[in-house]
Design an enzyme around this catalytic site. Structure first.
Site, PDB file in Angstrom:
ATOM      1  N   CYS A   1       0.908  -1.066  -0.105  1.00  0.00           N
ATOM      2  CA  CYS A   1       0.066   0.029   0.007  1.00  0.00           C
ATOM      3  C   CYS A   1       0.861   1.338  -0.010  1.00  0.00           C
ATOM      4  O   CYS A   1       2.108   1.254   0.260  1.00  0.00           O
ATOM      5  CB  CYS A   1      -0.909   0.245   1.179  1.00  0.00           C
ATOM      6  SG  CYS A   1      -1.872  -1.402   1.527  1.00  0.00           S
TER       7      CYS A   1
ATOM      8  N   ARG B   1       1.496   1.611  -5.977  1.00  0.00           N
ATOM      9  CA  ARG B   1       1.489   0.635  -4.887  1.00  0.00           C
ATOM     10  C   ARG B   1      -0.005  -0.101  -4.169  1.00  0.00           C
ATOM     11  O   ARG B   1       0.007  -1.013  -3.543  1.00  0.00           O
ATOM     12  CB  ARG B   1       2.123   1.308  -3.692  1.00  0.00           C
ATOM     13  CG  ARG B   1       3.480   1.861  -3.853  1.00  0.00           C
ATOM     14  CD  ARG B   1       4.194   2.469  -2.582  1.00  0.00           C
ATOM     15  NE  ARG B   1       4.155   1.385  -1.478  1.00  0.00           N
ATOM     16  CZ  ARG B   1       5.295   0.632  -1.511  1.00  0.00           C
ATOM     17  NH1 ARG B   1       6.147   0.561  -2.137  1.00  0.00           N
ATOM     18  NH2 ARG B   1       5.279  -0.446  -0.396  1.00  0.00           N
TER      19      ARG B   1
ATOM     20  N   TRP C   1      -3.928  -1.447  -1.346  1.00  0.00           N
ATOM     21  CA  TRP C   1      -3.835  -2.660  -2.071  1.00  0.00           C
ATOM     22  C   TRP C   1      -4.246  -3.939  -0.976  1.00  0.00           C
ATOM     23  O   TRP C   1      -3.793  -4.210  -0.283  1.00  0.00           O
ATOM     24  CB  TRP C   1      -2.742  -2.882  -2.893  1.00  0.00           C
ATOM     25  CG  TRP C   1      -2.583  -4.214  -3.661  1.00  0.00           C
ATOM     26  CD1 TRP C   1      -2.161  -5.489  -3.207  1.00  0.00           C
ATOM     27  CD2 TRP C   1      -3.080  -4.370  -4.954  1.00  0.00           C
ATOM     28  NE1 TRP C   1      -2.286  -6.474  -4.411  1.00  0.00           N
ATOM     29  CE2 TRP C   1      -3.002  -5.536  -5.257  1.00  0.00           C
ATOM     30  CE3 TRP C   1      -3.786  -3.263  -5.828  1.00  0.00           C
ATOM     31  CZ2 TRP C   1      -3.317  -6.043  -6.782  1.00  0.00           C
ATOM     32  CZ3 TRP C   1      -3.941  -3.746  -6.946  1.00  0.00           C
ATOM     33  CH2 TRP C   1      -3.946  -5.469  -7.497  1.00  0.00           C
TER      34      TRP C   1
ATOM     35  N   ASN D   1       0.828  -0.462   6.172  1.00  0.00           N
ATOM     36  CA  ASN D   1       1.100  -0.937   5.226  1.00  0.00           C
ATOM     37  C   ASN D   1       2.053  -2.477   5.539  1.00  0.00           C
ATOM     38  O   ASN D   1       2.821  -2.337   6.153  1.00  0.00           O
ATOM     39  CB  ASN D   1       2.237  -0.488   4.313  1.00  0.00           C
ATOM     40  CG  ASN D   1       2.675  -1.058   3.183  1.00  0.00           C
ATOM     41  OD1 ASN D   1       2.189  -2.136   2.492  1.00  0.00           O
ATOM     42  ND2 ASN D   1       4.055  -0.890   2.584  1.00  0.00           N
ATOM     43  N   GLY D   2       1.266  -3.494   5.235  1.00  0.00           N
ATOM     44  CA  GLY D   2       1.821  -4.831   5.625  1.00  0.00           C
ATOM     45  C   GLY D   2       0.866  -5.970   6.002  1.00  0.00           C
ATOM     46  O   GLY D   2      -0.223  -5.731   5.647  1.00  0.00           O
TER      47      GLY D   2
ATOM     48  N   GLU E   1       7.215 -21.242 -19.627  1.00  0.00           N
ATOM     49  CA  GLU E   1       6.879 -19.815 -19.268  1.00  0.00           C
ATOM     50  C   GLU E   1       8.261 -19.132 -19.711  1.00  0.00           C
ATOM     51  O   GLU E   1       7.842 -17.872 -20.051  1.00  0.00           O
ATOM     52  CB  GLU E   1       6.854 -19.879 -17.444  1.00  0.00           C
ATOM     53  CG  GLU E   1       6.837 -18.675 -17.043  1.00  0.00           C
ATOM     54  CD  GLU E   1       5.761 -17.675 -17.327  1.00  0.00           C
ATOM     55  OE1 GLU E   1       4.941 -18.001 -18.011  1.00  0.00           O
ATOM     56  OE2 GLU E   1       5.927 -16.393 -17.096  1.00  0.00           O
TER      57      GLU E   1
ATOM     58  N   LYS F   1       7.374 -15.608 -21.588  1.00  0.00           N
ATOM     59  CA  LYS F   1       7.910 -14.366 -21.385  1.00  0.00           C
ATOM     60  C   LYS F   1       8.857 -13.726 -22.459  1.00  0.00           C
ATOM     61  O   LYS F   1       8.563 -12.443 -22.522  1.00  0.00           O
ATOM     62  CB  LYS F   1       8.830 -14.558 -20.033  1.00  0.00           C
ATOM     63  CG  LYS F   1       8.692 -13.518 -18.925  1.00  0.00           C
ATOM     64  CD  LYS F   1       7.647 -13.740 -18.156  1.00  0.00           C
ATOM     65  CE  LYS F   1       6.297 -13.647 -18.627  1.00  0.00           C
ATOM     66  NZ  LYS F   1       5.225 -14.083 -17.586  1.00  0.00           N
TER      67      LYS F   1
ATOM     68  N   GLU G   1       6.544 -12.639 -25.536  1.00  0.00           N
ATOM     69  CA  GLU G   1       5.696 -11.406 -25.150  1.00  0.00           C
ATOM     70  C   GLU G   1       6.188 -10.073 -25.111  1.00  0.00           C
ATOM     71  O   GLU G   1       5.715  -9.044 -25.422  1.00  0.00           O
ATOM     72  CB  GLU G   1       4.423 -11.778 -24.129  1.00  0.00           C
ATOM     73  CG  GLU G   1       5.225 -11.517 -22.672  1.00  0.00           C
ATOM     74  CD  GLU G   1       4.239 -11.724 -21.762  1.00  0.00           C
ATOM     75  OE1 GLU G   1       4.394 -12.245 -20.520  1.00  0.00           O
ATOM     76  OE2 GLU G   1       3.103 -10.868 -21.750  1.00  0.00           O
TER      77      GLU G   1
ATOM     78  N   HIS H   1      11.282 -36.004 -31.826  1.00  0.00           N
ATOM     79  CA  HIS H   1       9.883 -36.237 -32.482  1.00  0.00           C
ATOM     80  C   HIS H   1       9.399 -35.075 -33.390  1.00  0.00           C
ATOM     81  O   HIS H   1       8.101 -35.033 -33.930  1.00  0.00           O
ATOM     82  CB  HIS H   1       8.878 -36.576 -31.701  1.00  0.00           C
ATOM     83  CG  HIS H   1       9.233 -37.628 -30.576  1.00  0.00           C
ATOM     84  ND1 HIS H   1       9.468 -39.015 -31.232  1.00  0.00           N
ATOM     85  CD2 HIS H   1       9.774 -37.573 -29.303  1.00  0.00           C
ATOM     86  CE1 HIS H   1       9.810 -39.883 -29.850  1.00  0.00           C
ATOM     87  NE2 HIS H   1      10.124 -39.011 -28.953  1.00  0.00           N
TER      88      HIS H   1
ATOM     89  N   LYS I   1      -2.840  -6.014 -19.451  1.00  0.00           N
ATOM     90  CA  LYS I   1      -2.697  -6.683 -18.141  1.00  0.00           C
ATOM     91  C   LYS I   1      -3.810  -7.616 -17.867  1.00  0.00           C
ATOM     92  O   LYS I   1      -3.692  -8.724 -17.120  1.00  0.00           O
ATOM     93  CB  LYS I   1      -2.421  -5.612 -17.128  1.00  0.00           C
ATOM     94  CG  LYS I   1      -2.079  -5.941 -15.718  1.00  0.00           C
ATOM     95  CD  LYS I   1      -0.527  -6.546 -15.607  1.00  0.00           C
ATOM     96  CE  LYS I   1      -0.095  -7.377 -14.387  1.00  0.00           C
ATOM     97  NZ  LYS I   1       1.118  -8.300 -14.803  1.00  0.00           N
TER      98      LYS I   1
HETATM   99  C1  F6R Z   1       2.031 -13.099 -19.287  1.00  0.00           C
HETATM  100  C2  F6R Z   1       0.624 -13.173 -18.716  1.00  0.00           C
HETATM  101  C3  F6R Z   1      -0.539 -13.372 -19.286  1.00  0.00           C
HETATM  102  C4  F6R Z   1      -1.409 -13.834 -18.046  1.00  0.00           C
HETATM  103  C5  F6R Z   1      -2.763 -14.431 -18.290  1.00  0.00           C
HETATM  104  C6  F6R Z   1      -3.453 -14.766 -17.272  1.00  0.00           C
HETATM  105  O1  F6R Z   1       3.157 -12.431 -18.831  1.00  0.00           O
HETATM  106  O2  F6R Z   1       0.847 -12.066 -17.866  1.00  0.00           O
HETATM  107  O3  F6R Z   1      -0.365 -14.689 -19.942  1.00  0.00           O
HETATM  108  O4  F6R Z   1      -0.850 -14.537 -17.343  1.00  0.00           O
HETATM  109  O5  F6R Z   1      -3.525 -13.359 -19.111  1.00  0.00           O
HETATM  110  O6  F6R Z   1      -3.854 -13.569 -16.495  1.00  0.00           O
HETATM  111  P1  F6R Z   1      -4.425 -13.714 -14.877  1.00  0.00           P
HETATM  112  O7  F6R Z   1      -3.401 -14.571 -13.998  1.00  0.00           O
HETATM  113  O8  F6R Z   1      -4.686 -12.174 -14.446  1.00  0.00           O
HETATM  114  O9  F6R Z   1      -5.624 -14.655 -15.103  1.00  0.00           O
END
Ligand code: F6R
Length: 596
Positions: A2, A27, A71, A97-98, A469, A473, A476, A492, A591
């Site tokens: 927070c 935050r 948050w 915050n905590g 993963e 990363k 993207e 294969h 996001k």
């Molecule tokens: C990759 C990424 C996305 C999310 C996906 C699911 O870095 O951020 O692949 O993981 O859109 O998002 P959440 O976890 O918010 O359901």
């Protein structure tokens, strides 16, 4: 995570505090509030972003106050749960915050002593504890109160009839800003840079007392500490990123804290069953998307090994089509945002099919929590970078904790073995810190990768989904085509694509997969592929075999996903940076994915 602010000085505190809070909105932004010292304590708070609270803020007058942008971690986002909190007399206001681990027992005791609570938060116990010990000296009362609480905190308080602001911290940031006829305190320097660049950092367990003309800092024994101010030369924007170039990098570096916070409380509750009291089910299905789906795949290995429960993992977007499958008693839905449309739809579908549902999410009160029976909250703090990093490792922690909780309850593992796992979990923040200390190696390795068109990521066993993963990363944020593969599957088909222009990133960890991974490395090298191997510290052979190697700390095989994931995040980050990509906001991505 927070944002908190305190002010004492010659200006209207409301103006300064609102301004500073807005700089801290990264935050947390689910509710906000201020308390300004007047004849009475003047408090205003609301659910939502700071602007919502500001739009109905009365014209509070006064030069002393505190503010908070939240948050949520304990208690959903709501007006009642927003900070500041006031004591029963209405004369002391406090922001925090905590996370307080033992708040429930303190709250029970305070209620029997006659204190009146108005929220679901852990924070509110602090203000009542301070009230209990207050005999005219706020700092002394805080010191007494702190003797009773367990957990992590940054706390700022004010009191009617005084121009003092009193604050303290443990494992959460707090900085003092020095002005002329005014002094400030806040979660970080970002909040203060419009007013001063003269900063003093507060250390763990120190207590600060400030008024417009003086700042005093006391150590945990109550001795006054002398500290020279530092002059900050960052811009406000740099400061918001904590001096990091991008939010993604900052968030990668926040992982020790995110892991620690997610463990807090829960790791001690493994035996008592405070979380997940009912472990009576014979099978688990995990549903998720993207990075959360990869966390689920790692979780499958851990749950099956530790809890001895069969686990299936499905993409949330595909679940609705699997009509013929026998239903699982427990369905776990993983979504850091808690707002992903596909995962929400899957949660509803699982509910319709009569399954018990549990969500793992990082956002208190998010939509998914309303679709499921139970929720396990990760405590990674808000993640601003589009690429998930700290929320992913926090999801892993949640899955490991759930597996161990089942193992404790069902005795699927020996107590010795569980004790070892517990120790390995607790050591993770330190392990991750060591990986971060070596970030320059990932930066150097990015030089070998940034011009590639295609890159393969290979791993076996629990490290296979970690490589999936790693590939996600990289693609993207750097826009390089990357594919994660189970190393045994390469021959294969995809081996046909390997040549000198196709680098391979391989997890060659010192465990039972080591020899086979070495053979896979030889296999791709025979096709001239440049190999970046990620191996285990102390491995003498690997560096002689491949053109570049990054070694990670030795941890029990089941815990390798943590250091390995962090190396891969750094690799993606530095590769994208080398290419000059828009790291925090990659093209075409959002996001929170709220369309199906
Ligand atoms: C990759 C990424 C996305 C999310 C996906 C699911 O870095 O951020 O692949 O993981 O859109 O998002 P959440 O976890 O918010 O359901």
């Amino acid at each position: 995570m927070c944002g908190i602010v305190g002010y004492s000085g010659s200006r209207q505190a409301t103006v300064v505090i609102l301004d500073a809070l807005k700089k801290l909105e990264y935050r947390g932004y689910d509710s906000a509030g201020v308390a300004i010292v007047g004849d009475d304590m003047q408090v205003h708070k609301d659910k939502g972003e700071i602007a919502v609270m500001e739009s109905t803020l009365p014209d509070f007058k006064g030069g002393v106050g505190v503010g908070h942008t939240r948050w949520a971690t304990c208690g959903r986002p709501s007006k009642e749960n927003a900070h500041p909190f006031v004591d029963c007399t209405g004369r002391i206001a406090l922001v925090h915050n905590g996370i307080l681990e033992n708040y429930a027992e303190i709250k029970r005791k305070l209620i029997t002593e006659g204190h009146r609570f108005t929220s679901e938060t852990d924070t509110e116990v602090l203000v009542h504890l301070v009230e209990k010990y207050f005999h005219g000296d706020l700092r002394a009362a805080l010191n007494e109160a702190l003797k009773e609480v367990r957990g992590s905190y940054a706390i700022v308080m004010v009191q009617v009839g005084s121009d003092k602001v009193v604050a303290t911290r443990k494992e959460n940031p707090l900085v003092v800003g020095l002005g002329v006829d005014e002094n400030f305190i806040a979660s970080d320097v970002t909040a203060l840079l419009d007013y001063t660049n003269k900063i003093m950092y507060v250390m763990d367990e120190e207590v600060v007392e400030l008024d417009p003309h003086r700042v005093r800092i006391f150590d945990r024994d109550g001795e006054e500490v002398k500290r020279q101010p530092e002059i900050i030369t960052w811009s406000a924007e740099d400061a918001q990123k904590g001096g990091f170039e991008h939010f993604m990098l900052k968030e990668i570096y926040e992982q020790p804290e995110a892991i620690h916070n997610t463990l807090l409380g829960n790791v001690n509750a493994l035996e008592s069953g405070e979380f997940m009291p009912n472990v009576d089910f014979g099978g688990i299905k995990i549903l998720a998307c993207g990075t959360s789906f990869h966390a689920a795949m790692v979780g499958k290995y851990v749950l099956e090994k530790v809890a001895k429960i069969p686990v299936t993992v499905e993409l949330a977007s595909e679940y609705r089509y699997a009509t013929g499958a026998k239903e699982c008693p427990l369905v776990i839905l993983i979504s850091q945002s808690g707002e992903t449309a596909d995962t929400l739809a899957a949660a509803r579908e699982a509910g319709r099919r009569g399954c018990r549902t549990l969500a793992i999410t990082n956002v208190v009160g998010s939509s998914i929590t309303r679709e499921v029976g139970e929720t396990f909250y990760t405590r990674a703090g808000p993640e601003i970078g589009v690429a998930a990093t700290k929320t992913y490792t926090a999801q892993l922690v949640a899955l490991y904790l759930i597996a161990m909780r089942i193992a404790y309850a069902k005795k699927t593992m020996s107590t010795d073995h569980l004790r070892e796992m517990r120790a390995a979990l607790i050591a993770l923040p330190q392990v991750v810190r060591r990986v971060l200390d070596n970030a320059s190696e990932a930066e150097a390795a990015a030089e070998d990768l940034y011009q590639a068109r295609d890159i393969f990521f290979l791993g076996r066993n629990i490290n296979f989904p970690v490589m999936l993963e790693g590939a996600l990363k990289l693609k993207e944020i750097s826009y390089i085509h990357a594919e994660g593969y189970a190393a045994g599957e390469l021959k294969h088909g995809p081996l046909a694509l390997i040549d000198s222009r196709t680098p391979v990133v391989a997890a060659v960890i010192k465990d039972h997969t080591y020899d086979k991974m070495m053979s896979n490395v030889a296999e791709v090298q025979a096709r001239d592929s440049p190999v970046l191997a990620i191996g285990t510290e102390g491995d003498q052979d690997l560096p002689n075999v491949v053109s570049r190697v990054i070694l990670i700390p030795e941890v029990p095989a089941m815990f390798v996903p943590f250091p390995l994931s962090v190396v891969l995040q750094l690799l993606a980050y530095y590769t994208a940076r080398r290419k000059g990509c828009s790291i925090d906001k990659p093209k075409n991505l959002a996001k929170s994915v709220t369309v199906e």
